[in-house]
Design an enzyme around this catalytic site. Structure first.
Site, PDB file in Angstrom:
ATOM      1  N   ASP A  34       0.459  -1.047   0.091  1.00 27.92           N
ATOM      2  CA  ASP A  34      -0.215  -0.206  -0.546  1.00 27.92           C
ATOM      3  C   ASP A  34       0.956   1.201  -0.202  1.00 27.92           C
ATOM      4  OD1 ASP A  34      -2.081  -2.125  -0.114  1.00 27.92           O
ATOM      5  OD2 ASP A  34      -2.576  -1.029   2.221  1.00 27.92           O
ATOM      6  N   PHE A  37       2.278   1.292  -3.799  1.00 29.06           N
ATOM      7  CA  PHE A  37       1.204   2.595  -4.049  1.00 29.06           C
ATOM      8  C   PHE A  37       1.002   4.157  -3.879  1.00 29.06           C
ATOM      9  CE2 PHE A  37      -3.570   2.978  -5.464  1.00 29.06           C
ATOM     10  CZ  PHE A  37      -3.195   3.057  -6.439  1.00 29.06           C
ATOM     11  N   ASP A  38       0.830   4.038  -2.465  1.00 27.37           N
ATOM     12  CA  ASP A  38       0.234   5.917  -2.321  1.00 27.37           C
ATOM     13  C   ASP A  38       1.243   6.541  -3.157  1.00 27.37           C
ATOM     14  OD1 ASP A  38      -1.641   4.816  -1.000  1.00 27.37           O
ATOM     15  OD2 ASP A  38      -0.907   4.889   0.786  1.00 27.37           O
ATOM     16  N   SER A  83     -37.121   1.317  -5.602  1.00 27.07           N
ATOM     17  CA  SER A  83     -36.899   0.371  -4.644  1.00 27.07           C
ATOM     18  C   SER A  83     -37.960  -0.802  -4.373  1.00 27.07           C
ATOM     19  CB  SER A  83     -37.001   0.861  -3.203  1.00 27.07           C
ATOM     20  OG  SER A  83     -39.289   0.719  -2.915  1.00 27.07           O
ATOM     21  N   GLU A 119     -28.833 -12.734  -5.979  1.00 26.62           N
ATOM     22  CA  GLU A 119     -27.494 -11.521  -5.207  1.00 26.62           C
ATOM     23  C   GLU A 119     -27.299 -11.480  -3.979  1.00 26.62           C
ATOM     24  OE1 GLU A 119     -28.002  -8.157  -7.963  1.00 26.62           O
ATOM     25  OE2 GLU A 119     -27.747  -9.306  -9.780  1.00 26.62           O
ATOM     26  N   LYS A 121     -28.320  -8.637  -1.050  1.00 23.21           N
ATOM     27  CA  LYS A 121     -28.453  -7.770  -0.065  1.00 23.21           C
ATOM     28  C   LYS A 121     -27.956  -6.655   0.652  1.00 23.21           C
ATOM     29  CE  LYS A 121     -32.582  -4.425  -0.273  1.00 23.21           C
ATOM     30  NZ  LYS A 121     -32.723  -3.797   0.640  1.00 23.21           N
ATOM     31  N   ASP A 123     -25.422  -3.821   1.959  1.00 25.53           N
ATOM     32  CA  ASP A 123     -26.369  -2.769   3.355  1.00 25.53           C
ATOM     33  C   ASP A 123     -25.821  -1.784   2.472  1.00 25.53           C
ATOM     34  OD1 ASP A 123     -28.659  -1.682   4.659  1.00 25.53           O
ATOM     35  OD2 ASP A 123     -27.378  -2.845   6.394  1.00 25.53           O
ATOM     36  N   GLU A 179     -24.693  -0.392  -5.575  1.00 26.44           N
ATOM     37  CA  GLU A 179     -24.488  -0.113  -3.498  1.00 26.44           C
ATOM     38  C   GLU A 179     -22.700   0.374  -3.423  1.00 26.44           C
ATOM     39  OE1 GLU A 179     -27.084  -0.484  -3.581  1.00 26.44           O
ATOM     40  OE2 GLU A 179     -27.677   0.321  -1.610  1.00 26.44           O
ATOM     41  N   TYR A 231     -24.764  -3.823  -9.642  1.00 23.14           N
ATOM     42  CA  TYR A 231     -25.920  -4.924 -10.410  1.00 23.14           C
ATOM     43  C   TYR A 231     -26.441  -4.459 -11.119  1.00 23.14           C
ATOM     44  CZ  TYR A 231     -27.760  -2.394  -6.598  1.00 23.14           C
ATOM     45  OH  TYR A 231     -28.448  -0.740  -5.622  1.00 23.14           O
ATOM     46  N   LYS A 294     -34.231 -11.754  -8.376  1.00 21.63           N
ATOM     47  CA  LYS A 294     -33.982 -11.265 -10.452  1.00 21.63           C
ATOM     48  C   LYS A 294     -35.146 -12.249 -11.350  1.00 21.63           C
ATOM     49  CE  LYS A 294     -31.115  -7.109  -8.872  1.00 21.63           C
ATOM     50  NZ  LYS A 294     -30.300  -6.859  -9.262  1.00 21.63           N
ATOM     51  N   LYS A 318     -35.616 -10.617   3.309  1.00 18.10           N
ATOM     52  CA  LYS A 318     -35.139 -10.407   3.990  1.00 18.10           C
ATOM     53  C   LYS A 318     -34.525 -11.101   5.366  1.00 18.10           C
ATOM     54  CE  LYS A 318     -34.827  -5.604   4.543  1.00 18.10           C
ATOM     55  NZ  LYS A 318     -35.214  -4.114   4.691  1.00 18.10           N
ATOM     56  N   CYS A 412      -7.728   3.538  37.350  1.00 15.52           N
ATOM     57  CA  CYS A 412      -6.897   2.811  35.844  1.00 15.52           C
ATOM     58  C   CYS A 412      -7.635   1.547  36.478  1.00 15.52           C
ATOM     59  CB  CYS A 412      -6.151   3.082  35.503  1.00 15.52           C
ATOM     60  SG  CYS A 412      -5.763   1.971  34.304  1.00 15.52           S
ATOM     61  N   CYS A 415      -4.027  -0.095  36.445  1.00 11.30           N
ATOM     62  CA  CYS A 415      -2.846   0.589  37.189  1.00 11.30           C
ATOM     63  C   CYS A 415      -3.327   1.356  38.601  1.00 11.30           C
ATOM     64  CB  CYS A 415      -1.800   1.625  36.375  1.00 11.30           C
ATOM     65  SG  CYS A 415      -2.861   3.096  35.695  1.00 11.30           S
ATOM     66  N   CYS A 430      -6.992   7.041  30.801  1.00 11.72           N
ATOM     67  CA  CYS A 430      -6.332   6.834  32.238  1.00 11.72           C
ATOM     68  C   CYS A 430      -4.848   7.626  31.512  1.00 11.72           C
ATOM     69  CB  CYS A 430      -5.709   5.406  32.411  1.00 11.72           C
ATOM     70  SG  CYS A 430      -4.159   4.852  33.239  1.00 11.72           S
ATOM     71  N   CYS A 436       1.401   3.270  32.612  1.00 15.35           N
ATOM     72  CA  CYS A 436       0.430   1.825  32.945  1.00 15.35           C
ATOM     73  C   CYS A 436       0.571   0.509  31.709  1.00 15.35           C
ATOM     74  CB  CYS A 436      -0.684   2.823  32.208  1.00 15.35           C
ATOM     75  SG  CYS A 436      -2.199   1.919  31.760  1.00 15.35           S
TER      76      CYS A 436
HETATM   77  S1  IVH Z   1     -31.486  -4.334  -7.473  1.00 17.52           S
HETATM   78  C1  IVH Z   1     -35.228  -1.821  -9.112  1.00 17.52           C
HETATM   79  N1  IVH Z   1     -29.823  -5.291  -6.878  1.00 17.52           N
HETATM   80  O1  IVH Z   1     -31.736  -2.227  -2.113  1.00 17.52           O
HETATM   81  C2  IVH Z   1     -34.542  -1.920  -8.376  1.00 17.52           C
HETATM   82  N2  IVH Z   1     -30.736  -3.702  -5.142  1.00 17.52           N
HETATM   83  O2  IVH Z   1     -34.651  -2.152  -2.041  1.00 17.52           O
HETATM   84  C3  IVH Z   1     -33.486  -2.661  -8.455  1.00 17.52           C
HETATM   85  N3  IVH Z   1     -29.636  -2.515  -2.888  1.00 17.52           N
HETATM   86  O3  IVH Z   1     -32.509   0.471  -3.483  1.00 17.52           O
HETATM   87  C4  IVH Z   1     -32.423  -2.900  -6.918  1.00 17.52           C
HETATM   88  N4  IVH Z   1     -28.132  -4.662  -2.834  1.00 17.52           N
HETATM   89  O4  IVH Z   1     -29.843   0.022  -2.471  1.00 17.52           O
HETATM   90  C5  IVH Z   1     -30.557  -4.129  -6.387  1.00 17.52           C
HETATM   91  N5  IVH Z   1     -28.083  -7.208  -5.384  1.00 17.52           N
HETATM   92  C6  IVH Z   1     -28.421  -5.936  -5.583  1.00 17.52           C
HETATM   93  C7  IVH Z   1     -28.973  -5.199  -4.195  1.00 17.52           C
HETATM   94  C8  IVH Z   1     -29.852  -3.547  -4.405  1.00 17.52           C
HETATM   95  C9  IVH Z   1     -28.921  -3.331  -2.191  1.00 17.52           C
HETATM   96  C10 IVH Z   1     -30.424  -1.906  -2.334  1.00 17.52           C
HETATM   97  C11 IVH Z   1     -30.541  -1.272  -3.356  1.00 17.52           C
HETATM   98  C12 IVH Z   1     -32.348  -0.315  -3.597  1.00 17.52           C
HETATM   99  C13 IVH Z   1     -32.595  -1.249  -2.383  1.00 17.52           C
HETATM  100  C14 IVH Z   1     -34.469  -2.074  -2.968  1.00 17.52           C
END
Ligand code: IVH
Length: 682
Positions: A34, A37-38, A83, A119, A121, A123, A179, A231, A294, A318, A412, A415, A430, A436
């Protein structure tokens, strides 16, 4: 350096950096450290500042940021960012599959099974990237799904984000969505640092990633090391038939796609995927909270279409929020390297989300107070968005009415020194820095780490062993260690003893800025150490610097400056440095020659601003210093000269005029030091 060599070197460096970057992100390998690289990146930035005419639009130097954005422009999404519908059970998932088949049937399509892509999800924070002619045009947050914020300069600092597309097979314009996230390790390290500095901790990686993307200073964003998974590909005339194909394609263009996606031949295979990842996802480098399912065929997706809020062809499963309750057996207190005290809840062991939880961090006294914890309480423990289990509350129905409010420790636990808590800070400290044990050992640990003196063969266990045998109580003691002393210790053999002796000897070549970082001066991290080493060149000059001189250095505020002053004022630290010097460590910045050419500019201060005809800013800085002058960063009444180039900001000019600071041009300056101005072509 001539223009030609500069242009060539900039090109070379860009290729090298892009190569190592791709290797790291696409193949999970690195051929250089690293640090190396820097260094490449730093050289590129320096050259681009000197020769801005050769800076490319997609230069990898953008990774380190540097832009300040006051307000992020609002941009309307070309395609709204929708969403997903959520489910929490297998049953609901089977319903989803049935629903899809039914819609397709009504359209005259009778399908036995539907192929899905699963896939995880992720976060994080969803983001949309638009590319034109293979170059990143803009990066926009989801916002309300219709309009988002243009955060392009911040997104560019994400090293896995391609600034330009690999190959030449791509549409003229397209959008990729995914994401942005903060890897768990980065989050933990960030919070560890914050705890050390007595700052409030961030709640979870997701919120931190989201906050980071909105920071005004992109250099700070770069330091936060965000990452991303993509994605989704969108655009006119995208020539693919399936979702799986389109993600493989974006992967081949250089986008980072999580390797966890799977093509599932039917809904049963989807359920298997969900079961598999329920546990396995804990081993991933980021937080995930479910699975996105999907329909694979893009044709079928089109037939299925959208409701007003979400696509009918996808759904999110979920995982249940993981929480349980258990008994609080006690609270213990940990003391860190800087003396920061962290209270830890000692719990009746309980199984939660794949592991047995026995302890949970309580952060600081405020948190204990907020939760009103009492010994013997039944507490709720959660392992969700956070990696470290967290006590989220008390089950009051089970509280023993006789229980007493907890009193925070005053001394502490290591110590017995009385703890202190600075005004406005959440954390107790401390103050017994010198003796210590965890502070002493922590300092050595900090000193030997990779970013500092990099003494590989010295792990935590060995440090404790050396400390317990009273062989090492400060970093300088390491350099007095002899092979004979080591070889007789438990866990040591001839080879390991020799390795350690060699490792310690090799650390004498580590450059000054890393030695400075290794000293563990509070608030002096790697970057600050580098800035200080560049500004003062050697430890003696730094040790003599006044508060004012320190705060003149870029990025050094009063808090850091005071900490530096305090460190060097301490006779024990002076002794330590003397011993390290005698041992042969580097206390002088190398790389440039600072031999004084004259003392013509002695006592004179300069601010360099704008772009110059003949020399880069760094070269001018070297010249000023070579003649005994000093370069500072801000304009004050005491400033002697403002060395002004083209394109200087109007506010600087105005300030200099108001304070009657002399303005000089590049030619005037060169005249001052007796270097005749060279005319073009010479
Ligand atoms: S596909 C048309 N794939 O989840 C919607 N979303 O509740 C296409 N997210 O806003 C979204 N991982 O921020 C998709 N593998 C994934 C995801 C993903 C996280 C989030 C994304 C979206 C939210 C949907």
């Amino acid at each position: 350096m001539t223009e030609q060599t500069a242009e060539q070197r900039i090109h070379e460096l860009s290729l090298k950096i892009n190569y190592h970057n791709a290797l790291y992100y696409q193949e999970n390998r690195s051929e250089i450290s690293d640090y190396e690289f820097d260094m490449l990146l730093e050289e590129l930035i320096r050259l681009e500042a000197q020769f801005p005419q050769f800076k490319k639009e997609d230069s990898p130097s953008q990774r380190v940021g540097g832009t300040i954005t006051k307000d992020f422009p609002t941009v309307r999404h070309k395609y709204p960012m929708l969403s997903l519908g959520n489910t929490y059970s297998e049953e609901e998932l089977l319903d989803f599959d049935k629903r899809i088949k039914k819609i397709l049937e009504s359209e005259g399509l009778n399908l036995e099974e539907i192929e899905y892509v699963c896939e995880l999800k992720f976060d994080g924070v969803s983001i949309s990237l638009t590319y034109q002619d293979g170059k990143l045009l803009r990066a926009v947050t989801r916002g309300d799904g219709i309009e988002g914020d243009d955060i392009t300069p911040n997104a560019k600092t994400i090293r896995s984000l391609p600034l330009s597309i690999k190959g030449d097979q791509f549409p003229a314009e397209f959008e990729v969505r995914g994401e942005v996230f903060m890897p768990n390790k980065v989050f933990e390290e960030l919070n560890r640092q914050r705890a050390e500095e007595g700052k409030e901790l961030y709640a979870n990686p997701r919120n931190t990633a989201s906050g980071t993307l909105k920071l005004q200073d992109s250099a700070e964003v770069a330091r936060r090391k965000l990452d991303m998974y993509l994605y989704f590909l969108l655009g006119e005339n995208i020539p693919y038939k399936t979702h799986a194909e389109s993600i493989k394609t974006i992967e081949s263009w250089g986008f980072q796609v999580s390797p966890t996606y799977r093509l599932c031949r039917d809904i049963e295979a989807v359920i298997e995927y969900i079961k598999y990842w329920e546990k396995e996802r804990k081993n991933l480098p980021l937080e995930t909270d479910g699975v996105v399912i999907k329909v694979n065929s893009l044709n079928l997706q089109e037939v299925l279409g959208f409701t007003s809020k979400s696509p009918r062809w996808a759904i999110a499963y979920k995982y249940k929020a993981e929480s349980t309750s258990t008994r609080l057996n006690g609270i213990t207190f940990q003391v860190g390297r800087t003396g920061a005290v962290t209270p830890v809840a000692e719990l009746e062991p309980v199984f939660l989300a794949g592991t047995t939880v026995k302890r949970a961090s309580l952060h600081n006294a405020n948190e204990i107070e907020r939760l009103d914890l009492r010994l013997g309480d039944t507490v709720f423990v959660e392992k969700g968005g956070e990696i470290i289990p967290k006590v989220t509350g008390v089950d009051l129905t089970k509280r023993d009415p006789q229980s007493q409010t907890l009193v925070y420790i005053q001394n502490c636990p290591e110590c017995n020194t009385a703890l202190i808590r600075k005004e406005g800070e959440a954390v107790h400290f401390c103050p017994n820095i010198k003796a210590c044990p965890p502070q002493v050992k922590g300092r050595i640990q900090h000193f030997i780490q990779r970013k500092a003196l990099d003494i590989e063969s010295l792990g935590e266990g060995i440090i404790t062993q050396l400390y317990d045998h009273q062989l090492v109580k400060d970093p300088a003691d390491l350099y007095d260690l002899k092979f004979d002393q080591l070889v007789n210790l438990e866990r040591f053999a001839e080879k390991s003893a020799q390795n350690l002796v060699d490792g310690i000897a090799a650390s004498k070549n580590v450059p000054f800025d890393r030695v400075l970082f290794g000293l563990g001066i509070r608030f002096v991290g790697g970057t600050v150490a580098r800035k200080l080493s560049e500004a003062f060149k050697n430890i003696d000059a730094l040790a003599k610097a006044s508060l004012e001189e320190l705060t003149q250095v870029e990025d050094i505020g009063e808090k850091i400056a005071e900490s530096v002053l305090e460190f060097f004022a301490d006779p024990d630290n002076q002794k330590l440095i003397q011993r390290l010097k005698t041992a042969g460590l580097q206390f002088e910045a190398i790389g440039k020659s600072y031999a004084l050419q004259s003392n013509q500019l002695e006592g004179k201060t300069f601010v360099i601003s704008g772009v110059f005809q003949q020399f880069g800013r760094d070269e001018l800085k070297d010249k000023i210093e070579a003649h005994g002058g000093k370069v500072v960063s801000s304009i004050s009444k005491k400033l002697d000269y403002l060395l002004a180039g083209d394109k200087m900001g109007p506010s600087k000019l105005e300030k200099a005029q108001k304070l009657h600071v002399s303005l000089i041009s590049e030619a005037e300056f060169l005249g001052m030091i007796g270097e005749a101005t060279t005319s073009e072509g010479e």
